[in-house]
Structure formats: C-alpha cells, structure tokens
Design an enzyme around this catalytic site. Structure first.
Site, PDB file in Angstrom:
ATOM      1  CB  CYS A 142      -2.025   9.822  11.743  1.00 11.22           C
ATOM      2  SG  CYS A 142      -3.624   9.857  10.877  1.00 11.22           S
ATOM      3  CG  HIS A 233      -0.287   8.040   7.344  1.00  8.39           C
ATOM      4  ND1 HIS A 233      -0.138   7.391   8.551  1.00  8.39           N
ATOM      5  CD2 HIS A 233      -1.547   8.567   7.363  1.00  8.39           C
ATOM      6  CE1 HIS A 233      -1.243   7.501   9.260  1.00  8.39           C
ATOM      7  NE2 HIS A 233      -2.116   8.203   8.568  1.00  8.39           N
ATOM      8  CD  GLU A 235       3.233   6.061   8.768  1.00  2.25           C
ATOM      9  OE1 GLU A 235       2.061   5.812   9.098  1.00  2.25           O
ATOM     10  OE2 GLU A 235       3.654   7.227   8.600  1.00  2.25           O
TER      11      GLU A 235
END
Length: 306
Positions: A142, A233, A235
């Site tokens: 990011c 993202h 994660e």
C-alpha cells in the site's frame, strides 16, 4: 515448522486459538536449523491488529521463521503505548546492522500527505536504500509500495476521483510468477486507497503481476530491487474494511459501504472473507521463494553473491 515471535506478544494467543503453530524462545533455541529471518516494519497506527494480521499469514508456512517487529525511530505513536513498543518492537536504528531474508513494509494512513512532508520520510529513504544491502527480498504494501515505487522508479501516484473501497475482482497477468503459484485467474482482493499509480510512469524494470483496469495495478514485480509491490490489502481480516466504514460513518463522512463485502450488500450482516486463501498463498509463495534463493550465510545477503 512454526513462527517465533516475542513470548508475551498479545497476538500469540489469537494465533494459538486459530491453530497457528507458534514457537517460544526456549524451543527455538533447541532447533538445529537456520530459521528464516523476517522483519516487519509496522507503520500502521493499530500496531497489535496489524502485527496479528501479518503474523497469521507468515506463520502458515511449514518453514521456521523468526519474526522481528520493527518501527521507525523518529516517530512517536499516538495509538500504541511506548511501553508496548519498547517491549515488542525494535527501532530501525537497532536493526540497521542486521541482515534479513525477507522484510515487509506496511501501509500507513497518510495517503494525502506528499512523501517529502511525512515526518519520518528521511528515515524511510534510508530504510528503502538499506533493503538493497541488508535484505534478500522485500514486500512493500500500500503506502509502502507507493513510496518505494516513487523512490526506486520515479513512478508517480495521483489521487483518484473516488476512493477505491471494497473487495474487487482482479486479473492475474503472469500466472508463472513464483509469487502467484496456485492463484485463481481472477482473485478477489480488498482495496482501500485514494491514490493510484500512473501507468505511464511504470518503467521496464517493473512487471505487472495482478491488475484491475478500473481501479489500478494491484501487484508489481521488481526483480532489480529484489522486491514486490502490493498496492492493496490481502492481509486484511474480515472486519478491517467494515471497521473503517463504521469509523467514517461515526465521523460524519459520506462514505459508501465497501463494495462486495457484506452479503447482499446488507451492512447489518457479518462481512464475508473472499480473499483468505489467496492471502495465505501469496505469503507462502513469497516465503518459499525466499527460502529457495536466500544465501545460507547471512553475511552474503545484499552482497551481489546471492
């Protein structure tokens, strides 16, 4: 094999409850193998939540991993106590002489601030250059990816007309990439960002690995700098986008619900996780590629003899 993290780290109980094999220091000392050394530079305000998300994915590998939690030296956290940081984190100054097989640089909630106006930008420049001499392979995520693309490649970001917010279908461009083994052709990926990268500024040293023509490039390979840049993202946990949406609504912002997160778009229902398997695949592939290519003698990392 398990992951080794600080013995009293709060994330430990969460991971153990999920069945992740976590190793304590005493057990690790008895293992007669060289574990992979992975560092996590955590730039997010909620350190505990972010470290749990990444540790969950790193800990799913069959290889033994020693994880070092790292923070920038010249920055005072507003959301995490100094006692917590001193107990579980190393500053970059404390690890700058250390070598790592893998290193992760997270995002940061400073999308609207020019890079050079970020308080710790001078240290970030040093850290990014340091990855070229002290890290075998780096994953920038990011804001971290935007910063590295700007620094290493001069790739420019720009503000999109609307925030990209939700879970979006993407296209795998190079299924032969070692980082994308086992990926489906069109994975769903969580996205939460105001900025995109100007494709015309992506040079020949970068390879687009995952893309979405409407909301931007998701993943880039960077062989020259032994890195991958992930703009989104994977994660994130089930609640990450939902909690962000609820914070915006509580703050009086006119934020639309995250796309493709809630069943039938109903925000009263529990968010659905449509990306978990690909998140695990990405990190297992990344760690496996590091294991296959990193030198056994750590002093050779970054020496050009890898």
């Amino acid at each position: 094999m398990p992951i080794r993290i600080p013995d009293n780290l709060p994330a430990r109980k969460t991971l153990e409850d999920e069945g992740v094999n976590v190793m304590d220091s005493a057990r690790a000392a008895r293992q007669d193998i060289r574990p992979l050394e992975i560092g996590l530079l955590n730039l997010m305000p909620n350190k505990e939540r972010t470290e749990t998300q990444f540790t969950r994915l790193i800990g799913s590998t069959p290889l033994q991993v020693d994880l070092t939690l790292v923070r920038v030296t010249e920055h005072q956290s507003k959301n995490t106590s100094e006692d917590y940081l001193k107990a579980f984190y190393k500053t970059w100054d404390e690890v700058r002489e250390k070598k790592f097989d893998g290193f992760i640089v997270t995002g940061a909630p400073i999308a609207n601030i020019p890079f050079e106006e970020v308080r710790y930008w001078p240290e970030m420049l040093e850290i990014m250059d340091w990855t070229q001499t002290n890290v075998h392979h780096t994953m920038f995520i990011c804001w971290g990816a935007q910063a590295a693309l700007d620094h290493f490649h001069g790739a420019k970001r720009y503000r999109m007309p609307e925030k990209a917010f939700g879970v979006f279908r993407h296209q795998v461009i190079n299924p032969r990439s070692p980082f994308l083994r086992g990926f489906s052709d069109s994975p769903m990926i969580p996205v939460s960002r105001y900025n995109d990268i100007d494709r015309t500024t992506l040079g020949p040293d970068l390879e687009v690995l995952i893309d979405n023509p409407e909301i931007g490039v998701s993943m880039l390979g960077d062989q020259k700098h032994r890195a991958v840049h992930f703009l989104n993202h994977l994660e994130y946990d089930n609640r990450s986008l939902a909690d962000e949406y609820e914070r915006d609504i509580s703050a009086g912002l006119d934020t639309q619900p995250p796309a493709n997160l809630y069943p039938n778009g109903d925000t009263s229902q529990t968010p659905e996780n449509r990306w978990r398997s690909h998140a695990h695949l990405l990190f297992q592939n990344w760690i496996n590629e590091i294991y296959q290519t990193t030198p056994y003698e750590m002093d050779k990392i970054g020496s050009g003899k890898e």
